[in-house]
Design a protein around this motif. Structure first.
Motif, PDB file in Angstrom:
ATOM      1  N   ALA A 215      27.486 -13.944 -30.377  1.00  0.00           N
ATOM      2  CA  ALA A 215      28.541 -12.976 -30.085  1.00  0.00           C
ATOM      3  C   ALA A 215      28.332 -12.294 -28.739  1.00  0.00           C
ATOM      4  N   LEU A 216      27.102 -11.934 -28.441  1.00  0.00           N
ATOM      5  CA  LEU A 216      26.826 -11.245 -27.174  1.00  0.00           C
ATOM      6  C   LEU A 216      26.978 -12.176 -25.986  1.00  0.00           C
ATOM      7  N   ASN A 217      26.569 -13.437 -26.124  1.00  0.00           N
ATOM      8  CA  ASN A 217      26.782 -14.392 -25.036  1.00  0.00           C
ATOM      9  C   ASN A 217      28.268 -14.610 -24.795  1.00  0.00           C
ATOM     10  N   TRP A 218      29.048 -14.690 -25.883  1.00  0.00           N
ATOM     11  CA  TRP A 218      30.505 -14.808 -25.710  1.00  0.00           C
ATOM     12  C   TRP A 218      31.043 -13.576 -25.002  1.00  0.00           C
ATOM     13  N   LEU A 219      30.540 -12.415 -25.373  1.00  0.00           N
ATOM     14  CA  LEU A 219      31.024 -11.160 -24.816  1.00  0.00           C
ATOM     15  C   LEU A 219      30.825 -11.083 -23.305  1.00  0.00           C
ATOM     16  N   ILE A 220      29.725 -11.654 -22.800  1.00  0.00           N
ATOM     17  CA  ILE A 220      29.486 -11.620 -21.356  1.00  0.00           C
ATOM     18  C   ILE A 220      30.016 -12.877 -20.665  1.00  0.00           C
ATOM     19  N   THR A 221      30.801 -13.669 -21.380  1.00  0.00           N
ATOM     20  CA  THR A 221      31.399 -14.895 -20.841  1.00  0.00           C
ATOM     21  C   THR A 221      30.324 -15.848 -20.335  1.00  0.00           C
ATOM     22  N   PHE A 222      29.250 -15.995 -21.097  1.00  0.00           N
ATOM     23  CA  PHE A 222      28.123 -16.833 -20.684  1.00  0.00           C
ATOM     24  C   PHE A 222      28.564 -18.275 -20.467  1.00  0.00           C
ATOM     25  N   MET A 223      28.333 -18.788 -19.275  1.00  0.00           N
ATOM     26  CA  MET A 223      28.672 -20.147 -18.856  1.00  0.00           C
ATOM     27  C   MET A 223      30.167 -20.437 -18.969  1.00  0.00           C
TER      28      MET A 223
END
Length: 234
Positions: A215-223
């Motif tokens: 969820a947090l990686n999605w939140l920061i638009t990771f990759m």
């Protein structure tokens, strides 16, 4: 998340953003050490709060409803108390509009596979993480147990969805990146323990950590990846 090893000492050419990321990593490592959790110094640092690209509050709020519906359907099917899909659509159209391809396929399946149901049920943890990011929950507890389902569900049921989406606001980026830095390193610790056949350190719950990391990686638009394809590298 950057791919810098961060192992080298600071230098006169280090940017302000790099210095912030290095300091964040040091704070996280100190917190983990105090809890008896060891992680290698070569793990990369997380992108700084000033340079990270967060999802919009509206997008995050809509995603919470997609996750809520996904987990709720799995919960109802696993407990043999199926909630009609049309009833869910009428109550929470915002969630249906935000479904990822995998979530849409899950709702289209008359009899989802057992593993799909289990995976979908875990989305309550991703949901709890985004509730925290939106300020709908005061804290993100230490991940040794699953979220308080009654509270997570009540948070979604006890408010008007349209109003929630329209008024959504995110916590400061620094708080979100702090949480990601922590859960990235916790995820490494639980994965490493599993690879070595050891119990998770400090009674950590690896499933909770993985969902939060996602969820947090999605939140920061990771990759730049959408929900279904968000990586959780450690």
């Amino acid at each position: 998340m950057t791919v810098n090893s961060g192992a080298e000492p600071s230098s006169p050419t280090e940017t302000e953003a790099e210095a912030e990321s290095r300091a964040r990593r040091a704070r996280t490592e100190a917190r983990l050490a105090a809890a008896g959790i060891s992680v290698p110094a070569h793990l990369p640092w997380i992108e700084s709060a000033d340079t990270v690209t967060l999802r919009t509050p509206t997008e995050v709020a809509r995603r919470t409803y997609a996750l809520f519906l996904t987990a709720m359907r799995a919960d109802s099917l696993l407990s043999d108390a199926e909630i009609p899909v049309e009833e869910m659509r009428e109550r929470f159209p915002q969630g249906f509009a935000a479904f990822s391809p995998i979530e849409a396929a899950f709702f289209a399946a008359a009899e989802p596979e057992k593993q799909t149901l289990i995976n979908s049920l875990w989305r309550y943890e991703s949901l709890a993480t985004l509730q925290w990011a939106l300020g709908w929950a005061e804290e993100l507890p230490w991940p040794t147990t699953i979220c308080d389902l009654d509270t997570v569900i009540a948070t979604m049921m006890d408010a008007d969805p349209d109003e929630r989406v329209a008024t959504a606001a995110l916590r400061p980026a620094a708080e979100i990146v702090d949480a990601l830095d922590l859960h990235f390193r916790l995820h490494w610790a639980t994965r490493h323990a599993g690879l070595e056949g050891r119990p998770n350190p400090a009674d950590l719950d690896g499933g909770v950590i993985m969902e939060r990391h996602h969820a947090l990686n999605w939140l920061i638009t990771f990759m730049g990846e959408d929900w279904d394809d968000v990586p959780t590298h450690t």
